[in-house]
Design a protein around this motif. Structure first.
Motif, PDB file in Angstrom:
ATOM      1  N   VAL A 170       0.883  -1.250   0.037  1.00  0.00           N
ATOM      2  CA  VAL A 170       0.065  -0.046  -0.078  1.00  0.00           C
ATOM      3  C   VAL A 170       0.801   1.326  -0.014  1.00  0.00           C
ATOM      4  CG1 VAL A 170      -1.866  -1.280   1.130  1.00  0.00           C
ATOM      5  CG2 VAL A 170      -0.154  -0.085   2.520  1.00  0.00           C
ATOM      6  N   LEU A 171       2.035   1.186  -0.198  1.00  0.00           N
ATOM      7  CA  LEU A 171       3.181   2.073  -0.102  1.00  0.00           C
ATOM      8  C   LEU A 171       4.127   2.234  -1.117  1.00  0.00           C
ATOM      9  CD1 LEU A 171       4.149   4.835   1.400  1.00  0.00           C
ATOM     10  CD2 LEU A 171       5.521   3.079   2.772  1.00  0.00           C
ATOM     11  N   ILE A 214       0.515   6.611  -0.807  1.00  0.00           N
ATOM     12  CA  ILE A 214      -0.130   5.547  -0.509  1.00  0.00           C
ATOM     13  C   ILE A 214      -1.579   5.253  -1.313  1.00  0.00           C
ATOM     14  CG2 ILE A 214      -1.771   5.256   1.787  1.00  0.00           C
ATOM     15  CD1 ILE A 214      -0.027   6.908   3.261  1.00  0.00           C
ATOM     16  N   HIS A 215      -1.692   3.876  -1.511  1.00  0.00           N
ATOM     17  CA  HIS A 215      -2.715   3.546  -2.397  1.00  0.00           C
ATOM     18  C   HIS A 215      -3.170   2.217  -1.987  1.00  0.00           C
ATOM     19  CE1 HIS A 215      -0.114   0.236  -4.122  1.00  0.00           C
ATOM     20  NE2 HIS A 215       0.841   1.094  -3.745  1.00  0.00           N
ATOM     21  N   ILE A 216      -4.294   1.965  -2.368  1.00  0.00           N
ATOM     22  CA  ILE A 216      -5.288   0.913  -2.376  1.00  0.00           C
ATOM     23  C   ILE A 216      -5.503   0.086  -3.821  1.00  0.00           C
ATOM     24  CG2 ILE A 216      -7.130  -0.755  -1.189  1.00  0.00           C
ATOM     25  CD1 ILE A 216      -7.147   1.469   1.170  1.00  0.00           C
ATOM     26  N   ASN A 217      -4.827  -0.738  -3.997  1.00  0.00           N
ATOM     27  CA  ASN A 217      -5.013  -1.348  -5.389  1.00  0.00           C
ATOM     28  C   ASN A 217      -4.721  -0.172  -6.698  1.00  0.00           C
ATOM     29  OD1 ASN A 217      -5.780  -4.029  -4.835  1.00  0.00           O
ATOM     30  ND2 ASN A 217      -8.011  -3.325  -4.188  1.00  0.00           N
ATOM     31  N   ASN A 218      -5.696   0.065  -7.107  1.00  0.00           N
ATOM     32  CA  ASN A 218      -5.430   0.921  -8.142  1.00  0.00           C
ATOM     33  C   ASN A 218      -6.031   2.761  -7.739  1.00  0.00           C
ATOM     34  OD1 ASN A 218      -4.461  -0.376 -10.161  1.00  0.00           O
ATOM     35  ND2 ASN A 218      -6.346  -0.952 -11.115  1.00  0.00           N
ATOM     36  N   TRP A 219      -6.410   2.657  -6.373  1.00  0.00           N
ATOM     37  CA  TRP A 219      -6.794   4.096  -5.710  1.00  0.00           C
ATOM     38  C   TRP A 219      -5.697   4.508  -5.088  1.00  0.00           C
ATOM     39  CZ3 TRP A 219      -6.975   6.083  -1.019  1.00  0.00           C
ATOM     40  CH2 TRP A 219      -7.435   7.366  -1.035  1.00  0.00           C
ATOM     41  N   ALA A 271      -3.466  11.404  -2.753  1.00  0.00           N
ATOM     42  CA  ALA A 271      -2.310  12.424  -3.267  1.00  0.00           C
ATOM     43  C   ALA A 271      -0.937  12.334  -2.842  1.00  0.00           C
ATOM     44  CB  ALA A 271      -2.757  13.805  -3.082  1.00  0.00           C
ATOM     45  N   THR A 272      -0.033  12.167  -3.639  1.00  0.00           N
ATOM     46  CA  THR A 272       1.377  11.901  -3.439  1.00  0.00           C
ATOM     47  C   THR A 272       1.632  13.224  -2.434  1.00  0.00           C
ATOM     48  OG1 THR A 272       1.684  11.011  -5.172  1.00  0.00           O
ATOM     49  CG2 THR A 272       3.658  11.465  -4.045  1.00  0.00           C
ATOM     50  N   PHE A 273       2.544  12.883  -1.212  1.00  0.00           N
ATOM     51  CA  PHE A 273       2.984  14.009  -0.262  1.00  0.00           C
ATOM     52  C   PHE A 273       4.492  13.693   0.118  1.00  0.00           C
ATOM     53  CE2 PHE A 273       0.636  10.442   1.701  1.00  0.00           C
ATOM     54  CZ  PHE A 273       1.238  10.278   2.692  1.00  0.00           C
ATOM     55  N   ASN A 274       4.967  14.726   1.173  1.00  0.00           N
ATOM     56  CA  ASN A 274       6.247  14.414   1.685  1.00  0.00           C
ATOM     57  C   ASN A 274       6.248  14.498   3.106  1.00  0.00           C
ATOM     58  OD1 ASN A 274       5.954  17.329   2.085  1.00  0.00           O
ATOM     59  ND2 ASN A 274       6.445  17.763   0.033  1.00  0.00           N
ATOM     60  N   ILE A 275       7.361  14.666   3.691  1.00  0.00           N
ATOM     61  CA  ILE A 275       7.495  14.727   5.155  1.00  0.00           C
ATOM     62  C   ILE A 275       6.758  16.179   5.800  1.00  0.00           C
ATOM     63  CG2 ILE A 275       9.261  14.971   7.265  1.00  0.00           C
ATOM     64  CD1 ILE A 275       9.050  12.151   5.798  1.00  0.00           C
ATOM     65  N   SER A 276       7.100  17.211   4.970  1.00  0.00           N
ATOM     66  CA  SER A 276       6.347  18.576   5.270  1.00  0.00           C
ATOM     67  C   SER A 276       4.836  18.431   5.526  1.00  0.00           C
ATOM     68  CB  SER A 276       6.888  19.713   4.639  1.00  0.00           C
ATOM     69  OG  SER A 276       8.219  20.054   4.744  1.00  0.00           O
ATOM     70  N   ASP A 277       4.356  17.773   4.385  1.00  0.00           N
ATOM     71  CA  ASP A 277       2.952  17.664   4.420  1.00  0.00           C
ATOM     72  C   ASP A 277       2.505  16.789   5.737  1.00  0.00           C
ATOM     73  OD1 ASP A 277       2.810  18.785   2.070  1.00  0.00           O
ATOM     74  OD2 ASP A 277       3.082  17.236   0.908  1.00  0.00           O
ATOM     75  N   CYS A 278       3.286  15.856   5.832  1.00  0.00           N
ATOM     76  CA  CYS A 278       2.885  14.883   7.241  1.00  0.00           C
ATOM     77  C   CYS A 278       3.042  15.815   8.412  1.00  0.00           C
ATOM     78  CB  CYS A 278       3.899  13.797   7.490  1.00  0.00           C
ATOM     79  SG  CYS A 278       3.768  12.422   5.804  1.00  0.00           S
ATOM     80  N   SER A 279       4.000  16.553   8.472  1.00  0.00           N
ATOM     81  CA  SER A 279       4.171  17.461   9.646  1.00  0.00           C
ATOM     82  C   SER A 279       2.931  18.474   9.801  1.00  0.00           C
ATOM     83  CB  SER A 279       5.209  18.214   9.557  1.00  0.00           C
ATOM     84  OG  SER A 279       5.502  18.921  10.663  1.00  0.00           O
ATOM     85  N   ILE A 280       2.382  18.928   8.703  1.00  0.00           N
ATOM     86  CA  ILE A 280       1.513  19.931   8.911  1.00  0.00           C
ATOM     87  C   ILE A 280       0.092  19.111   9.364  1.00  0.00           C
ATOM     88  CG2 ILE A 280      -0.005  21.255   7.238  1.00  0.00           C
ATOM     89  CD1 ILE A 280       2.299  22.032   5.585  1.00  0.00           C
ATOM     90  N   PHE A 281      -0.054  17.970   8.509  1.00  0.00           N
ATOM     91  CA  PHE A 281      -1.314  17.143   8.975  1.00  0.00           C
ATOM     92  C   PHE A 281      -1.144  16.685  10.408  1.00  0.00           C
ATOM     93  CE2 PHE A 281      -3.296  12.961   9.372  1.00  0.00           C
ATOM     94  CZ  PHE A 281      -4.695  13.501   8.753  1.00  0.00           C
TER      95      PHE A 281
END
Length: 154
Positions: free
Chosen positions: A41-42, A120-125, A128-138
């Motif tokens: 899934v990654l 991160i994906h499940i099968n073909n879904w 959005a592709t992201f990064n460590i900064s995005d993880c930090s904001i989230f």
């Protein structure tokens, strides 16, 4: 510098170091659009995001780059003022958001885009592709919302 501010400064610096090193690693070892499966899934998937979340405002123009950089700077200044203004309260949420905003701003100013690579994906879904900064904001937003819910229900 007060001891409490050193703690928050270290959080911001640590996140920025991890973010910058991860993006440099991707730039060095992955071609643009190259994908490597890590888990079912990654993936690591090297892409350039010229916009903001979910590639909104994603044109490769100088105007767009300047607009998004100025917007980021305004947000960073606002968050920094909030960190300084709030006394005797936990500020970790703002530090995570601030570190993420700075990390993506560094990319935008230096490269003209943000380097994203976590897919991160499940099968073909695919999310959005992201990064460590995005993880930090989230993560910062989750902490912030949790604090507000906790405060409102007391």
């Amino acid at each position: 510098m007060k001891k409490i501010y050193k703690k928050y400064f270290l959080i911001i610096i640590l996140i920025l170091i991890i973010d910058i090193i991860s993006k440099l690693w991707i730039l060095k070892y992955f071609d643009l659009y190259e994908t490597t499966e890590i888990l079912s899934v990654l993936n690591l998937f090297h892409v350039h995001n010229y916009g903001v979340a979910f590639s909104i405002f994603s044109s490769e123009t100088l105007w767009n780059r300047c607009f998004l950089s100025i917007l980021s700077i305004i947000i960073i200044v606002f968050i920094f003022k909030e960190i300084v203004k709030i006394e005797k309260k936990e500020k970790t949420d703002f530090c995570f958001i601030l570190a993420g905003a700075i990390g993506n701003l560094i990319d935008r100013i230096h490269y003209g885009f943000v380097i994203d690579f976590i897919d991160i994906h499940i099968n073909n879904w695919h999310f959005a592709t992201f990064n460590i900064s995005d993880c930090s904001i989230f993560l910062g937003m989750i902490i912030y919302i949790k604090k507000r819910i906790k405060t409102n229900f007391k």
